[in-house]
Motif scaffolding. Structure first.
Motif, mmCIF file in Angstrom:
data_model
loop_
_atom_site.group_PDB
_atom_site.id
_atom_site.type_symbol
_atom_site.label_atom_id
_atom_site.label_comp_id
_atom_site.label_asym_id
_atom_site.label_seq_id
_atom_site.Cartn_x
_atom_site.Cartn_y
_atom_site.Cartn_z
ATOM 1 N N GLY A 207 0.790 -1.331 0.071
ATOM 2 C CA GLY A 207 -0.032 0.038 0.109
ATOM 3 C C GLY A 207 0.897 1.262 -0.197
ATOM 4 N N PHE A 208 2.193 1.117 -0.056
ATOM 5 C CA PHE A 208 3.013 2.310 -0.108
ATOM 6 C C PHE A 208 3.571 2.537 -1.519
ATOM 7 C CE2 PHE A 208 3.177 1.182 4.375
ATOM 8 C CZ PHE A 208 3.761 2.431 4.916
ATOM 9 N N LYS A 209 3.610 3.973 -1.817
ATOM 10 C CA LYS A 209 4.291 4.383 -2.762
ATOM 11 C C LYS A 209 5.780 3.728 -2.999
ATOM 12 C CE LYS A 209 2.177 8.933 -3.466
ATOM 13 N NZ LYS A 209 2.465 10.269 -3.706
ATOM 14 N N ASP A 210 6.064 3.287 -4.180
ATOM 15 C CA ASP A 210 7.444 2.338 -4.378
ATOM 16 C C ASP A 210 8.022 3.091 -5.570
ATOM 17 O OD1 ASP A 210 9.256 0.667 -4.373
ATOM 18 O OD2 ASP A 210 7.838 -1.055 -4.236
ATOM 19 N N PRO B 97 -7.194 3.909 4.447
ATOM 20 C CA PRO B 97 -5.885 3.194 4.356
ATOM 21 C C PRO B 97 -4.937 4.076 5.475
ATOM 22 C CG PRO B 97 -6.169 4.378 2.394
ATOM 23 C CD PRO B 97 -7.355 4.336 3.031
ATOM 24 N N THR B 98 -4.971 5.482 5.594
ATOM 25 C CA THR B 98 -4.020 6.439 6.185
ATOM 26 C C THR B 98 -4.573 7.404 7.223
ATOM 27 O OG1 THR B 98 -4.333 8.035 4.804
ATOM 28 C CG2 THR B 98 -2.560 6.148 4.255
ATOM 29 N N GLN B 99 -6.078 7.379 7.580
ATOM 30 C CA GLN B 99 -6.604 8.352 8.261
ATOM 31 C C GLN B 99 -6.908 7.807 9.588
ATOM 32 O OE1 GLN B 99 -8.083 7.488 5.263
ATOM 33 N NE2 GLN B 99 -6.450 9.006 4.336
ATOM 34 N N LEU C 160 -3.360 1.319 15.215
ATOM 35 C CA LEU C 160 -4.168 0.295 14.668
ATOM 36 C C LEU C 160 -3.864 -0.051 13.250
ATOM 37 C CD1 LEU C 160 -7.781 1.628 16.019
ATOM 38 C CD2 LEU C 160 -6.281 -0.354 16.910
ATOM 39 N N PRO C 161 -4.216 -1.118 12.894
ATOM 40 C CA PRO C 161 -4.163 -1.506 11.407
ATOM 41 C C PRO C 161 -5.166 -0.588 10.599
ATOM 42 C CG PRO C 161 -4.418 -3.693 12.787
ATOM 43 C CD PRO C 161 -4.710 -2.479 13.686
ATOM 44 N N PRO C 162 -4.688 -0.141 9.637
ATOM 45 C CA PRO C 162 -5.872 0.465 8.746
ATOM 46 C C PRO C 162 -6.834 -0.415 8.352
ATOM 47 C CG PRO C 162 -3.616 0.832 7.888
ATOM 48 C CD PRO C 162 -3.407 -0.309 8.967
ATOM 49 N N ASP C 163 -8.143 0.047 8.016
ATOM 50 C CA ASP C 163 -9.043 -0.824 7.410
ATOM 51 C C ASP C 163 -9.211 -0.824 6.080
ATOM 52 O OD1 ASP C 163 -10.435 1.662 6.946
ATOM 53 O OD2 ASP C 163 -11.938 1.249 8.631
ATOM 54 N N ASP C 164 -8.278 -0.449 5.427
ATOM 55 C CA ASP C 164 -8.100 -0.829 4.044
ATOM 56 C C ASP C 164 -6.499 -0.711 3.679
ATOM 57 O OD1 ASP C 164 -9.460 -0.092 0.969
ATOM 58 O OD2 ASP C 164 -7.595 0.638 1.106
ATOM 59 N N THR C 165 -6.182 -1.485 2.754
ATOM 60 C CA THR C 165 -4.683 -1.719 2.533
ATOM 61 C C THR C 165 -3.818 -0.779 1.762
ATOM 62 O OG1 THR C 165 -5.383 -3.197 0.675
ATOM 63 C CG2 THR C 165 -5.048 -4.231 2.663
ATOM 64 N N GLY C 166 -4.493 -0.032 0.982
ATOM 65 C CA GLY C 166 -3.998 1.290 0.470
ATOM 66 C C GLY C 166 -3.257 1.180 -0.932
ATOM 67 N N VAL D 284 -7.411 -2.344 -9.083
ATOM 68 C CA VAL D 284 -8.470 -2.255 -8.493
ATOM 69 C C VAL D 284 -9.238 -3.451 -8.134
ATOM 70 C CG1 VAL D 284 -10.729 -1.120 -8.757
ATOM 71 C CG2 VAL D 284 -8.895 0.266 -9.446
ATOM 72 N N ALA D 285 -9.137 -4.264 -9.194
ATOM 73 C CA ALA D 285 -9.586 -5.641 -8.995
ATOM 74 C C ALA D 285 -8.703 -6.366 -7.927
ATOM 75 C CB ALA D 285 -9.732 -6.668 -10.275
ATOM 76 N N VAL D 286 -7.569 -6.310 -7.901
ATOM 77 C CA VAL D 286 -6.829 -7.117 -6.669
ATOM 78 C C VAL D 286 -6.915 -6.430 -5.463
ATOM 79 C CG1 VAL D 286 -4.506 -7.447 -5.988
ATOM 80 C CG2 VAL D 286 -5.062 -8.111 -8.333
ATOM 81 N N HIS D 287 -7.244 -5.368 -5.459
ATOM 82 C CA HIS D 287 -7.371 -4.460 -3.989
ATOM 83 C C HIS D 287 -8.979 -4.973 -3.679
ATOM 84 C CE1 HIS D 287 -9.364 -1.000 -2.029
ATOM 85 N NE2 HIS D 287 -8.017 -1.059 -1.212
ATOM 86 N N ALA D 288 -9.673 -5.124 -4.478
ATOM 87 C CA ALA D 288 -11.156 -5.333 -3.902
ATOM 88 C C ALA D 288 -10.845 -6.867 -3.295
ATOM 89 C CB ALA D 288 -12.104 -5.426 -5.287
ATOM 90 N N ILE D 289 -10.453 -8.024 -3.956
ATOM 91 C CA ILE D 289 -10.294 -9.405 -3.431
ATOM 92 C C ILE D 289 -9.517 -9.251 -2.216
ATOM 93 C CG2 ILE D 289 -9.616 -11.521 -4.069
ATOM 94 C CD1 ILE D 289 -12.025 -11.109 -5.256
ATOM 95 N N ARG D 290 -8.553 -8.564 -2.274
ATOM 96 C CA ARG D 290 -7.402 -8.609 -1.242
ATOM 97 C C ARG D 290 -8.187 -8.216 0.059
ATOM 98 N NH1 ARG D 290 -2.678 -5.465 -0.546
ATOM 99 N NH2 ARG D 290 -1.459 -6.078 1.496
ATOM 100 N N ASN D 291 -8.805 -7.125 -0.141
ATOM 101 C CA ASN D 291 -9.523 -6.518 1.303
ATOM 102 C C ASN D 291 -10.740 -7.368 1.721
ATOM 103 O OD1 ASN D 291 -8.498 -3.670 2.020
ATOM 104 N ND2 ASN D 291 -8.022 -3.805 -0.095
#
Lengths: 378, 378
Positions: free
Chosen positions: A188-191, B61-63, B68-74, B145-152
């Protein structure tokens, strides 16, 4: 979008990083030097064509005799060049195979740094995802274009080479041009914020290309580079359970903007001496510190990595991570020591497992009428 | 581009096929009905958010707190909704597991056609790429975007579900809208020409959605559909060595325009009676004939397949093919007989090997305030 295939250097290195990757490593299945040269000649012609948006062969997918197989497989009909670049590399086993045999009469021209990479801590290499006699990196803005390129080169090589492993990448993680914004990896970080950009011409010369005279045994490599490929599995499920603060401490940058924890914006230089509540604000084991040129004799890499997801793992998670690609002038100074430091000290390593590894010498650019690597065989 | 997540039917079925796919099948690792419902409720909320381009959770992801762990992976920060659709399905083992156990009190509501698909000729199934209690199809125009959805969704399901298998697709092979042009599969042919288009409303009603009253035991499925997933490996290296004429004969269409061999343009109806030099112009074993509704009691499917390349195979080629997805009103009439005919008679089958297979019941659309599949648990 089209990029020139021929030039002083191979395309696909300083070219603005395209969105998609298909990377393949091949084993050469012949012992004939002539057949190897014929393959490189045929690959050069096909790559030259495909990077111009043309079919792999002169006849094309549908224009030939119905009694013959087409000389292009057809899945890219109607697609344009898609910013395709095709970049070729030679592995150590092309010069001397695993049994020490010099199959192609090339051993006395093997570049000094072209050896199997040493074992690093956290390496859990799968030999079926590592090594290779030859490699081809196809990058494009359309994955079907990149896949079409690799598939047709494999088709052309039938009987001479076999695909050893192949890797698709769906999201670039690096910028190689100042005109590109920095994408994010699967942490999730800029790389790639600190990546060498093609506009930094002095640093490209110094850190990417092999200089004439740099290697007396392999002057054919002048104007080329070394390609380090590492398949880095990320334990994303474990990473996702770490606190935001810990994630940022591991990296040494904020997750939001990518600014160093010492402040500023994404492109502000990190202040490694700035004190925090316990030790420096950018921790001693932060990734950004350990890989920074200041702590690595000034060495920089040109990275062209891609995110990947290859199905699932036995733990009920995703087989996902970063397919790391770096181009460097010399892996002995620009990769191996940095990787050793990282593997031993980097806080991020707890969340990584390297499952594939390969090193290739990337010959210089291909002049008019030449085939790729011609200087090696001349 | 954004598509509405809630509605009479789930999105991602008649939605114009997006360019990229990440499909995942999950095993439910709890026996608690309440935990299953809690998962579906949490998945619904996250999917609703992500399809609007928002982070998976309300904090983001960052707010949130750095503790705590974020509730979105970013990894989707800065990306828009990307035309994301998320479509959920229920496998037969959700109703009755492999030991016949009714873990969630759902056995008496199992749809009559929701059974493990029968073994077909050419099936060489890998159980690690087949079956599943739940499935999620994420389609988007950006693979990240598709990977982010499944991963979350996998992250949210930690402790309740485990990823059983997952499949990326890089190029769609079907059109589900008359506004889309027909893409090509890895045989180089246009695929999906005769697919049901969302504009064909009568055929969508008849062939895709489960009608109210169609299944007395499972009226909760009315407005839903069945999803057939088949991982079809193509022997592309062997295919590529066939003559153009043979390739066209196998398919029954030209490679160039996709017109039937009986003439016309891509969308001309095939003339199966037109005589050729030996037998009909469109051969008895041509793919287009065997799967045509005229020879299958009028049955049509809505297909949403994707090309895939998953590394290499032991033969030195690419592990490549078609990840076939079809939505049908009833697999007993709309898939199984057609697949049997194809597996037994289709000339193309010589170049195919099915390595993964799964069937899911896709619940109807999700109304305001509802969670996906609520009608099953009500």
């Amino acid at each position: 979008m089209e990029y020139a295939f021929r030039g002083a250097h191979q395309a696909g290195i300083t070219t603005p990083a395209q969105d998609r990757l298909h990377f393949a490593a091949f084993d050469v299945t012949t012992d004939s030097r002539d057949e190897l040269i014929a393959l490189l000649t045929a690959w050069t012609a096909a790559a030259d064509r495909m990077t111009r948006g043309l079919p792999a062969g002169e006849i094309g997918p549908t224009q030939g005799s119905i009694n013959l197989p087409p000389d292009d497989t057809g899945e890219a009909i109607g697609l344009d060049a898609g910013g395709l670049t095709i970049t070729f590399g030679f592995g150590p086993t092309l010069f001397r195979d695993d049994d020490g045999k010099d199959r192609f009469g090339l051993a006395d021209r093997q570049p000094k740094a072209l050896r199997t990479l040493p074992h690093f801590p956290a390496d859990v290499l799968d030999p079926d995802k590592s090594y290779g006699d030859l490699c081809v990196q196809a990058c494009a803005d359309d994955p079907q274009v990149a896949v079409h390129a690799i598939r047709n080169l494999a088709r052309i090589g039938f009987g001479t080479v076999a695909v050893r492993w192949s890797q698709l990448g769906f999201g670039r993680t690096s910028t190689t041009s100042t005109a590109q914004s920095t994408p994010r990896n699967l942490f999730g970080f800029k790389d790639g914020t600190a990546n060498i950009k093609s506009q930094e011409k002095k640093d490209v010369e110094k850190h990417v290309w092999v200089a004439p005279g740099a290697d007396a045994q392999a002057d054919w490599l002048a104007g080329g580079s070394y390609l380090v490929a590492r398949r880095i599995n990320m334990h994303i499920e474990i990473w996702d359970r770490q606190s935001l603060g810990d994630q940022e401490d591991f990296i040494g940058r904020t997750k939001d903007t990518g600014a160093p924890l010492s402040g500023g914006t994404e492109f502000t230089e990190p202040d490694f001496d700035m004190p925090g509540s316990t030790g420096p604000v950018i921790a001693e084991d932060a990734h950004v510190r350990l890989v920074h040129p200041d702590f690595n004799n000034g060495a920089r890499m040109l990275r062209r990595g891609y995110n990947f997801v290859d199905g699932s793992n036995p733990l009920g998670g995703l087989d996902a991570g970063l397919f790391f690609i770096a181009y460097v002038t010399d892996p002995d100074t620009h990769f191996i020591p940095i990787q050793n430091t990282m593997a031993k000290h980097d806080a991020m390593m707890e969340y990584l497992k390297v499952t594939g590894s390969a090193l290739f010498a990337v010959p210089p650019g291909i002049g008019p009428g030449e085939y790729v690597g011609q200087s090696l065989f001349a």
